[in-house]
Every structure is written in C-alpha cells, then in structure tokens.
Design a protein around this motif. Sequence first.
Motif, PDB file in Angstrom:
ATOM      1  N   UNK A  66       1.018  -1.128  -0.024  1.00 40.73           N
ATOM      2  CA  UNK A  66       0.090  -0.032   0.003  1.00 40.73           C
ATOM      3  C   UNK A  66       0.755   1.045   0.012  1.00 40.73           C
ATOM      4  N   UNK A  67       1.821   1.465   0.872  1.00 35.57           N
ATOM      5  CA  UNK A  67       2.924   2.365   1.006  1.00 35.57           C
ATOM      6  C   UNK A  67       3.632   2.605  -0.405  1.00 35.57           C
ATOM      7  N   UNK A  68       4.054   1.456  -1.074  1.00 32.81           N
ATOM      8  CA  UNK A  68       4.499   1.586  -2.473  1.00 32.81           C
ATOM      9  C   UNK A  68       3.787   2.315  -3.437  1.00 32.81           C
ATOM     10  N   UNK A  69       2.500   1.602  -3.425  1.00 28.18           N
ATOM     11  CA  UNK A  69       1.444   2.068  -4.547  1.00 28.18           C
ATOM     12  C   UNK A  69       1.051   3.359  -4.613  1.00 28.18           C
ATOM     13  N   UNK A  70       0.979   3.723  -3.083  1.00 26.90           N
ATOM     14  CA  UNK A  70       0.499   5.282  -3.012  1.00 26.90           C
ATOM     15  C   UNK A  70       1.751   6.088  -3.311  1.00 26.90           C
ATOM     16  N   UNK A  71       2.693   5.948  -3.111  1.00 29.36           N
ATOM     17  CA  UNK A  71       4.176   6.535  -3.217  1.00 29.36           C
ATOM     18  C   UNK A  71       4.328   6.712  -5.055  1.00 29.36           C
ATOM     19  N   UNK A  72       4.118   5.668  -5.447  1.00 27.46           N
ATOM     20  CA  UNK A  72       4.040   5.503  -6.955  1.00 27.46           C
ATOM     21  C   UNK A  72       2.978   6.405  -7.669  1.00 27.46           C
ATOM     22  N   UNK A  73       1.814   6.359  -6.809  1.00 25.42           N
ATOM     23  CA  UNK A  73       0.754   7.254  -7.529  1.00 25.42           C
ATOM     24  C   UNK A  73       0.786   8.678  -7.304  1.00 25.42           C
ATOM     25  N   UNK A  74       1.510   9.159  -6.367  1.00 28.44           N
ATOM     26  CA  UNK A  74       1.857  10.579  -5.887  1.00 28.44           C
ATOM     27  C   UNK A  74       2.949  11.156  -6.727  1.00 28.44           C
ATOM     28  N   UNK A  75       3.784  10.309  -7.386  1.00 28.30           N
ATOM     29  CA  UNK A  75       4.866  10.639  -8.125  1.00 28.30           C
ATOM     30  C   UNK A  75       4.726  11.400  -9.365  1.00 28.30           C
ATOM     31  N   UNK A  76       3.298  11.232  -9.953  1.00 24.78           N
ATOM     32  CA  UNK A  76       3.305  12.044 -11.181  1.00 24.78           C
ATOM     33  C   UNK A  76       3.051  13.433 -10.805  1.00 24.78           C
ATOM     34  N   UNK A  77       2.529  13.913  -9.714  1.00 25.27           N
ATOM     35  CA  UNK A  77       2.279  15.006  -9.129  1.00 25.27           C
ATOM     36  C   UNK A  77       3.509  15.898  -8.917  1.00 25.27           C
ATOM     37  N   UNK A  78       4.641  15.181  -8.161  1.00 26.37           N
ATOM     38  CA  UNK A  78       5.969  15.731  -8.002  1.00 26.37           C
ATOM     39  C   UNK A  78       6.655  15.843  -9.422  1.00 26.37           C
ATOM     40  N   UNK A  79       6.579  15.009 -10.479  1.00 32.67           N
ATOM     41  CA  UNK A  79       7.181  15.223 -11.722  1.00 32.67           C
ATOM     42  C   UNK A  79       6.760  16.592 -12.390  1.00 32.67           C
ATOM     43  N   UNK A  80       5.490  16.816 -12.158  1.00 34.97           N
ATOM     44  CA  UNK A  80       5.060  18.044 -12.944  1.00 34.97           C
ATOM     45  C   UNK A  80       5.274  19.496 -11.892  1.00 34.97           C
ATOM     46  N   UNK A  81       6.136  19.350 -10.871  1.00 34.13           N
ATOM     47  CA  UNK A  81       6.425  20.312  -9.757  1.00 34.13           C
ATOM     48  C   UNK A  81       5.249  20.686  -8.999  1.00 34.13           C
ATOM     49  N   UNK A  82       4.363  19.666  -8.832  1.00 30.02           N
ATOM     50  CA  UNK A  82       3.047  20.072  -8.093  1.00 30.02           C
ATOM     51  C   UNK A  82       3.327  19.838  -6.433  1.00 30.02           C
ATOM     52  N   UNK A  83       2.136  20.120  -5.843  1.00 24.13           N
ATOM     53  CA  UNK A  83       2.041  19.655  -4.282  1.00 24.13           C
ATOM     54  C   UNK A  83       0.672  18.903  -4.252  1.00 24.13           C
ATOM     55  N   UNK A  84       0.737  17.557  -3.780  1.00 21.11           N
ATOM     56  CA  UNK A  84      -0.384  16.738  -3.659  1.00 21.11           C
ATOM     57  C   UNK A  84      -1.335  17.288  -2.525  1.00 21.11           C
ATOM     58  N   UNK A  85      -2.608  17.345  -2.660  1.00 25.96           N
ATOM     59  CA  UNK A  85      -3.427  17.959  -1.604  1.00 25.96           C
ATOM     60  C   UNK A  85      -4.411  16.810  -1.384  1.00 25.96           C
ATOM     61  N   UNK A  86      -5.043  16.159  -2.083  1.00 26.11           N
ATOM     62  CA  UNK A  86      -5.974  15.028  -1.959  1.00 26.11           C
ATOM     63  C   UNK A  86      -5.992  14.001  -2.761  1.00 26.11           C
TER      64      UNK A  86
END
Length: 330
Positions: free
Chosen positions: A66-86
């Motif tokens: 679960x931690x790996x999958x969530x980290x993987x999903x969050x990565x695209x936000x960071x790749x764009x220079x964004x900040x995850x919110x929800x």
Amino acid sequence: MGPADLEDVIDSIRGESQERIGEAGVRAEVLVGPGDDAGVYLIGDTAIVETVDFITPLVNDPFTFGQISATNSLSDIYAMGGRPVAALAIAAFPSCTYKTDVLKAILQGALKAIKLAGAVLIGGHSLDDKELKFGLSVTGTIDKNRILRAGGAKEGDVVILTKPLGIGIITTALKRSTFGDEHIAEAVKWMTTLNAEASALALKAGASACTDVTGFGLLGHAHNMVRNSQIDFVISADAVPLMDNVIELAEEGMCPGGAYKNLKYVSDKAEFSGAVNTQQRLILADPQTSGGLLVALKEENLKVFRDSGAFYAVVGKAVKGSGMLIVEKK
C-alpha cells in the motif's frame, strides 16, 4: 499496455480533442493535456494537477504494498512540480481469496505515504476482481508559471536521475523465488521514498524538463522528453546508478517482460554503442515502480542538487539533434 500502444491511444484522443474543441486543440484552461505525467487545469487563478495510477502487488507484505503503490501514484504530481492535496483510493480486491484485513493493511500503508506527502485521503472506489490492484487518484496544486513538463530540454543541459534503477528486475526475482523478502530492503526503501525533495530541487534549479521514470523504463521516459524536438539525449550507460545485484540478476534472466517491450519500443528511437550489451540495454529499459525523476537542467545549476545532499547522478546531456537517444559506454 506497452508504450507503443499507449502512445497510439493518446494520439487518437488528441485528434478527437482537436475536432471537438477547434483548431487550438484544447480549452484555454487546459495548461497540460494527455501525454505528460499529469494533467493541469486552471480554475480561476488556481492551477490544479491531477493524475491516477494503480498497480498489482510487488511485495508480499500488504502494508508495504500500500505504501509503495501510494508513493508511486503521488509521483506524477511531483514530476510536474506540484504539491499533492487530496487522494481517492482505487482498489480491485479478490474478496474470495483474501480477508478484508489485507485491504485494511494496504490502506494503512497508503495512508502513511499520503500523510508524508502532506495530503489527505478523502474517499475512493472498490470492486471485486480476480487480481489484487491498488492505487490512487491524486489532486494537487501547482504554480501555473512553474510547471515542469516532460518536453523542453535545452541544448547543453545535463540530464540527472534521482533514484537508481533495477526495481523491475529485483521484484521479478522476488516473484520467481530467486530473492526472498529479506533481500529487497534497498528496493523497498527507494519505492517508498517520495519524489517531493527531488521535485522541489528541480524547481529551485530552474529545470527545463522533468519526468518520472516508471513503467516505460529510463529509455522510454527519456525518449518522451525528446520526441518531436530538435534535441537528442546522449546517455552514458556507465553513469546510470543501479541497485545492488541488478547486473547479476539481469544476467540470470530476471528481466521482466515489460523490459523487452520497452526495449523494442525504442529500437528505432535509440542508437546504442556496440559496447552496450543486451543485459545493459534491458536494465535501461527495466520498468520502474515509484522510480526517480529524470531532470534536464543547466550544468551550472547542478549546485542546487549537490549542496542539498540529495541522491542524484548525472546520466547524460542534451545536444542538438532530432529527438533520438544515443546510448554510449566508455
């Protein structure tokens, strides 16, 4: 889905958009559309960045998965220079095979990653399926004037990678019982490391282009950065950082099927030095889960990464060209 098939599907969507919306192809509010790591949409003065990703288990422990999958999903936000919110959770769960305690553990692992990102889980969707899958749909915010895009590398840029390669090969060895859980601690460490710091450093360094290295491997994602451009990437195979045991495992035939698909995809998009053997090419095409960022930036701005103490490796340079990859070995 392989990179060639996905590219064809995305291109067909672009065509539909042009027919429906007009010659410009997109609404004015769409700052980044299909084909990049995430989409960016402007609502008033607020730019939101959105993505979705889910995967099958790579490790045996449900919390870690679960931690790996969530980290993987969050990565695209960071790749764009964004900040995850929800985030919204997406779960395909074989209820006849697993007890609900397994899904509870997966969600707990995902919550750890989401909280580390400073975001919140606000809902989700589940369905009964024969194969376990889990991931997130993530919404973030982004400065509309500082969006990191995959394209845009400039002649003279250096290209850096912020995590070592080898996750696909190592997890394949785990599935084939060549490796036990006790041997994958290094891979788990990298797969559960958020790309938040690397993203912030890329923005601070004024990166000209950025993407995260995931399912299409280093070569597939590097090509996406130069396709349809007047830039080539010259990649030094010797300079690409690898996790422990990756070379030996590749030589033992532990490369996943996706690596072969990825290598086939770049067969007419990459020129390899004869010194780069088949195993090394497959390693460079190895599918990554929650891989690092691939960043193009001015050489003088490497100081930002160097002074931070964060992990990175200079793996290549951008030169004038026609959208090709040139892979060399000294």
